[in-house]
Design a protein around this motif. Structure first.
Motif, PDB file in Angstrom:
ATOM      1  N   CYS A 253      11.102 -23.882  40.251  1.00 19.26           N
ATOM      2  CA  CYS A 253      11.033 -24.067  38.647  1.00 19.26           C
ATOM      3  C   CYS A 253       9.633 -24.698  38.398  1.00 19.26           C
ATOM      4  O   CYS A 253       9.966 -25.490  37.300  1.00 19.26           O
TER       5      CYS A 253
ATOM      6  N   LEU B 243      11.835 -20.877  28.555  1.00 19.17           N
ATOM      7  CA  LEU B 243      10.774 -20.811  29.758  1.00 19.17           C
ATOM      8  C   LEU B 243      11.284 -19.420  30.635  1.00 19.17           C
ATOM      9  O   LEU B 243      10.422 -18.604  31.023  1.00 19.17           O
TER      10      LEU B 243
ATOM     11  N   TYR C 251       6.306 -23.984  36.327  1.00 19.89           N
ATOM     12  CA  TYR C 251       5.920 -23.295  35.549  1.00 19.89           C
ATOM     13  C   TYR C 251       4.296 -23.051  35.313  1.00 19.89           C
ATOM     14  O   TYR C 251       3.758 -24.111  35.204  1.00 19.89           O
TER      15      TYR C 251
ATOM     16  N   ARG D  76       6.623 -18.596  37.452  1.00 21.91           N
ATOM     17  CA  ARG D  76       7.496 -19.889  37.924  1.00 21.91           C
ATOM     18  C   ARG D  76       7.514 -19.565  39.352  1.00 21.91           C
ATOM     19  O   ARG D  76       7.573 -18.539  39.881  1.00 21.91           O
TER      20      ARG D  76
ATOM     21  N   SER E 171       8.858 -15.809  31.662  1.00 18.63           N
ATOM     22  CA  SER E 171       8.154 -16.208  32.744  1.00 18.63           C
ATOM     23  C   SER E 171       8.798 -14.989  33.811  1.00 18.63           C
ATOM     24  O   SER E 171       9.691 -14.353  33.486  1.00 18.63           O
TER      25      SER E 171
ATOM     26  N   ILE F  37       4.030 -16.364  31.564  1.00 22.79           N
ATOM     27  CA  ILE F  37       4.224 -17.371  32.383  1.00 22.79           C
ATOM     28  C   ILE F  37       4.915 -17.042  33.687  1.00 22.79           C
ATOM     29  O   ILE F  37       5.711 -16.172  33.758  1.00 22.79           O
TER      30      ILE F  37
END
Length: 829
Positions: free
Chosen positions: A341, A303, A343, A337, A307, A335
C-alpha cells in the motif's frame, strides 16, 4: 504526440502554409518540423508502406510493439518500478506548464503512461533480486523515452493511415482519428475550468452525500487528498533542492571542500532527488492523512478509487497494444500501488479529466441514486452552458427551459402556426434548454450530459455511431425542430397555451453542448453530416462545455461570437477543415484564417443580382477548397490561461480577434445601447477581409473629408455576398447646409430602393458629419420580395445595376495566406 488529428506529419508554426491532404494522391505543402518526428521519420513511415488495409497496419504495429516492449522489459528487469516511473515523470513533465510551450520541449506525458503500464505488467515493483541501492535506473530513462515515443509515433501513423484508407466511410475515419486523439492527448481541460465545473456539480450537498455513500468519500475530501499529495511531493522536492543548495553555497562561501558528513548528505539528497527517487515520491495513507487531517479510511477510499495494482498475469505487449488503441487504465486512475500500500503518481494528478467518469461508474448500478445525480447534472450543466453563452453574447438567456409544442408525428410544421385553434391536438410538448433572442438573431442551446462509452473509445464503431447519434444527433434535431417552427410559423406555441411571436427573427444559430471531451469527433462536422448523424436542417456548433467556457472568456464582442458560430457552420469549413481540438480552430478563427472562399458560381445562382462570377474568385475558391489539417494553435491561449490560473510567472495578453480598427469602431458604436442590427451586422463587418475592412474605413474618412472641403453630402455603398446572405452597407454625410433628419431620410430612401434592387436581406446605413462622427444609423432587415412601389422608386432614382456600379465583396475573414501555425503535441497542463 500530435495535435494534427493523429497525423504523423507536422506543420511548423514558423511557416505560413498549411499541410493539406488532397483527395487521390496525397500531397503536402508547408513546413515540416522533422525534429519532432524522431531520428528516422521516413523509416517509420516506411514500416507501413504498401499496406492497404486497416488490419494489416494494426498487425504491423503489433509487431513493432512486441519488439520494443521486450527490449524495455529487459532494460528494467532489475529496477524498482517506482524509481523508473518517477524518473520518467521528471523527464517528461515540465517544472511549470509554461515550460512545455518552448519550441524545444520534447516531454510526452503519454510516454509515462506507456512505461508505467509495462511496469505494472510485472508481478511486483522489483521482481529481480538485485539490491535497489546498486541499481542505476537513470541510465535507461532516455532509452525508455525514445522507445515509448517511437511507439506513440507509430501508433499515430497507423491511425492516420487507417483514417485515410477509410476516407469514403466518415464513421470509420472518425473512429480512427478519435483513437489517435485518445492515445496522444493529455490534460483535456484547463485546471481552473475543470475545478469550477466539478465543484458546481459534485460540491452540492445532495450529490456529496451520494458520493460518500457510493464512493466512500465526498468531493471535498477528494480535492483535499489531491492537493495534499501534490503539496507533499512539492515540499519534499523543495527540501532536497534547498539542502543540496545550502551545502554547495556554504562550501563556496567558505572556499573549502565539503566535509565527509556534508558529502554523504549531498549524495543521499541527490539520490532521493534524481537517481533513486521512488521512495521519495511514494506515499502511504498515514502520510496523506497527516497532511490533511482526514480520517485514514477516507484517504484510503480516495487513493484506492484512483489507483491500479501490479499484475503479473497481464501481457505487457497486449497492454501496450491496447493503450495505443486508446485503452488506457491510467487515464482514470493516475496512481499505482504496491502490495504494501505504497502509492505513486504517474502522469497526471488524480481525477484529471476523469472524476465524473469515476463517479458515474459508481452510481449507475443504483437506479435511484443515478436518477438524483442525473437530474442534478442536467441542472448544473444547463445553467453553466447558458451562463457561458450569456457571457459571449452579452445578454442573459431570453428563455430558460422553454417548453413549447412541436408537431406530432405525421403533422406538418405549419399545423402549429399562429392561427392553430388547438396546439394540444396537433403537437406534443417538448423543451429547449435555452433560447436567446437578440434583435433579429436567435441562438438555441441544447445540453447533453452523456459520455462517449468506453467501447466507443476502444474503436467499436457501432457503439460510437450510437453515442454520436444520442449526443450530437439528438441535440441537433432538437434545435432544428425549433428552427423549423420559427422559420415556417414565425413563432411557437408555448406549453401554457400562449403564442410566442418570433416574427422578427431572421437568423437562427444552434449550439449543442456536451459534458464530455469530443476532440476530432465534433471538429469534423462535415463528416457527421455526410454520415446522416446531424438530422436535416442547419448545422449546429457542437462543443464541450469546457471549450464553450474558454471561448466565452476570450471573446471580446458578442458579434465575434456570432461570427464564430457562422464560421463553424460554414459548409466550406465543415467540409475541408479537420483537427484534433476545437480550440485549435477557434485560435485559427481569431487569427483570421478559418475561411473557405465560397464557390462564386453558386453565389451567382443564389444571388442573381450580385453580378457575374469573376475568374479571381474562382481561383480563390479552388485554392481554399481542399482538405486542410489544423495543427496546434493554442500556445498563446495556453500561455494566457496559465497566467490567469497562476501556474505561470509570465504575464501575457489575452488572444484577440484579428480585425481592423475601422470595423471595430463601427461594431462598438452599434453595440453601445444595442442599436438595431448591432449583433447581426456587427458580425458581418467583423467577418470582412482585412483589406475590405480597411477600404471601408478609408472610404468613410474620404467621404467626410470631401464634405469638409465642399460642404456637399457624399455617400458610399458596398455589397457583400456569400452562399447564405447578402448584406449591404451604406454611408452618407450630412451636407453643411442640411439637417441630420433630412440627410437620414434621404439615406433611408436610397437604402430601401437599392436593397430591394439587389434582393439584399439586410442593410446597414450610417450617417456621418464632416468630422466622421456617426450621427445616425438605419437598419433594414425586411425579407426580399416583390414590391412594385420600390421598383418604381429605383427607376425614378436611376439606380445602376450591380454590374454597372461595383462587384460585391465576399465576406471573408481570410488574410493573404492561411496561417496554420503549430505542430507540437496537444497538451494543456
Amino acid at each position: 504526440m500530435s495535435g494534427l488529428c493523429g497525423s504523423p506529419f507536422h506543420v511548423s508554426k514558423h511557416h505560413a502554409k498549411p499541410m493539406d491532404l488532397t483527395s487521390g494522391p496525397k500531397a503536402m505543402t508547408g513546413g515540416i518540423n522533422w525534429a519532432a518526428l524522431g531520428d528516422d521519420p521516413l523509416g517509420e513511415l516506411e514500416i507501413f508502406a504498401g499496406l492497404t488495409s486497416r488490419e494489416a497496419m494494426q498487425q504491423r504495429l503489433r509487431d513493432e510493439v512486441s519488439t520494443e516492449v521486450a527490449d524495455m522489459l529487459d532494460a528494467i528487469q532489475e529496477l524498482d518500478a517506482f524509481d523508473v516511473i518517477e524518473l520518467m515523470r521528471l523527464r517528461e513533465i515540465p517544472v511549470t506548464p509554461a515550460v512545455a510551450l518552448a519550441p524545444d520541449f520534447d516531454g510526452a506525458v503519454a510516454a509515462i503512461d506507456l512505461v508505467s503500464l509495462i511496469c505494472l505488467s510485472r508481478p511486483a515493483r522489483t521482481p529481480g533480486g538485485q539490491v535497489r541501492e546498486s541499481t542505476e535506473p537513470h541510465q535507461v530513462i532516455e532509452s525508455l523515452h525514445a522507445r515509448a515515443t517511437r511507439l506513440l509515433r507509430l501508433a499515430q501513423i497507423m491511425h492516420t493511415g487507417s483514417a485515410m484508407l477509410a476516407a469514403d466511410d466518415p464513421l470509420a475515419r472518425l473512429a480512427s482519428e478519435y483513437q489517435s486523439y485518445l492515445v496522444g492527448v493529455r490534460k483535456l481541460r484547463y485546471d481552473s475550468i475543470e475545478a469550477e465545473h466539478d465543484a458546481a456539480l459534485f460540491g452540492r450537498p445532495n450529490i456529496s452525500s451520494l458520493l460518500g455513500e457510493h464512493l466512500g468519500f465526498t468531493f471535498g475530501e477528494f480535492t483535499a487528498v489531491r492537493s495534499d499529495i501534490q503539496a507533499r511531493y512539492s515540499r519534499i522536492l523543495t527540501s532536497l533542492r534547498d539542502a543540496t543548495g545550502d551545502i554547495v553555497m556554504r562550501c563556496q562561501a567558505e572556499r573549502r571542500n565539503p566535509t565527509e558528513d556534508e558529502a554523504a548528505a549531498f549524495r543521499e539528497s541527490m539520490s532521493d532527488f534524481m537517481f533513486l527517487p521512488g521512495e521519495r515520491a511514494s506515499f502511504t495513507v498515514p502520510d496523506i492523512a497527516s497532511e490533511s487531517s482526514l480520517e485514514p479510511d477516507r484517504v484510503k477510499a480516495v487513493l484506492d478509487a484512483f489507483s491500479i495494482e501490479f499484475d503479473g498475469t497481464r501481457d505487457a505487449s497486449a497492454t501496450v497494444g491496447s493503450f495505443l488503441r486508446g485503452v488506457n487504465p491510467l487515464a482514470r486512475t493516475s496512481i499505482i500501488r504496491d502490495p504494501a500500500c505504497n502509492y505513486l503518481m504517474t502522469g497526471s494528478q488524480i481525477g484529471t479529466d476523469s472524476f465524473r467518469a469515476i463517479t458515474e461508474t459508481a452510481l449507475k448500478p443504483d437506479g435511484k441514486a443515478w436518477h438524483r445525480y442525473d437530474r442534478a447534472r442536467a441542472d448544473v450543466s444547463e445553467a453553466a452552458a447558458l451562463t457561458a453563452v450569456s457571457r459571449a453574447v452579452g445578454v442573459p438567456a431570453t428563455y430558460e427551459n422553454l417548453s413549447y409544442y412541436a408537431p406530432r408525428q405525421g403533422q406538418d410544421v405549419t399545423a402549429l402556426g399562429a392561427a392553430c385553434p388547438s396546439p394540444q391536438a396537433v403537437g406534443d410538448p417538448t423543451e429547449c434548454d435555452g433560447l436567446f433572442v437578440i434583435g433579429d438573431v436567435a441562438v438555441c442551446v441544447e445540453v447533453k450530459g452523456k459520455m462517449i462509452a468506453d467501447a466507443a473509445r476502444r474503436g467499436d464503431r457501432a457503439r460510437l455511431a450510437t453515442d454520436i447519434k444520442k449526443i450530437f444527433g439528438e441535440g441537433a434535431r432538437q434545435a432544428q425542430r425549433l428552427e423549423r417552427l420559427i422559420v415556417s410559423n414565425h413563432g411557437v406555441w408555448l406549453a401554457d397555451g400562449s403564442w410566442l411571436d418570433l416574427a422578427g427573427v431572421r437568423e437562427i444559430r444552434a449550439i449543442v453542448v456536451g459534458l464530455d471531451d469530443f476532440g476530432p469527433l465534433s471538429v469534423a462536422l462535415g463528416d457527421l453530416e455526410r454520415a446522416g448523424m446531424l438530422g436535416e436542417g442547419s448545422m449546429p456548433w457542437i462543443a464541450s462545455l469546457h471549450d464553450l467556457e474558454v471561448i466565452s472568456k476570450v471573446i471580446d464582442r458578442p458579434a465575434e461570437f456570432l461570427l464564430w458560430l457562422r464560421r463553424r457552420a460554414d459548409p466550406g469549413v465543415s467540409t475541408y477543415y479537420r483537427g484534433a481540438d476545437e480550440l485549435d480552430l477557434f485560435m485559427l478563427f481569431l487569427d483570421g484564417s478559418l475561411y473557405v472562399e465560397p464557390d462564386p458560381e453558386e453565389i451567382r445562382r443564389r444571388h442573381p443580382a450580385a453580378g457575374p462570377a469573376r475568374s479571381h474568385a474562382r481561383k480563390m475558391h479552388e485554392r481554399d477548397a481542399r482538405p486542410t489539417i489544423v495543427g496546434t494553435h493554442t500556445d498563446p491561449l495556453d500561455a494566457w490561461m496559465y497566467w490567469t490560473e497562476g501556474t505561470s510567472p509570465y504575464q501575457v495578453s489575452k488572444p484577440v480577434l484579428n480585425t481592423h480598427p475601422a470595423a471595430q469602431e463601427i461594431v462598438d458604436f452599434l453595440a453601445e445601447g444595442q442599436k438595431p442590427g448591432w449583433l447581426r451586422f456587427g458580425a458581418d463587418l467583423l467577418g470582412l477581409a482585412g483589406p475590405a475592412q480597411k477600404k471601408l474605413g478609408d472610404s468613410l474618412r474620404e467621404m467626410a473629408a470631401k464634405t469638409r472641403a465642399d460642404g456637399q453630402g457624399h455617400s458610399v455603398f458596398y455589397s457583400y455576398t456569400d452562399l447564405r446572405d447578402h448584406p449591404t452597407f451604406f454611408a452618407g454625410t450630412v451636407p453643411r447646409d442640411g439637417t441630420v433628419r433630412e440627410a437620414l431620410e434621404r439615406l433611408r430612401i436610397y437604402m430601401a430602393a437599392k436593397k430591394h434592387q439587389l434582393r439584399s436581406d439586410r442593410s446597414l446605413g450610417l450617417l456621418l458629419d464632416q468630422y466622421r462622427q456617426i450621427v445616425g444609423a438605419v437598419y433594414m432587415n425586411d425579407l426580399p420580395g416583390d414590391n412594385t412601389d420600390l421598383d418604381s422608386l429605383g427607376q425614378a432614382m436611376g439606380l445602376r445595376s450591380i454590374e454597372e456600379s461595383q462587384r460585391p465583396v465576399p465576406p471573408s475573414a481570410r488574410r493573404a495566406t492561411h496561417r496554420l501555425r503549430g505542430q507540437r503535441k496537444k497538451k494543456r497542463r
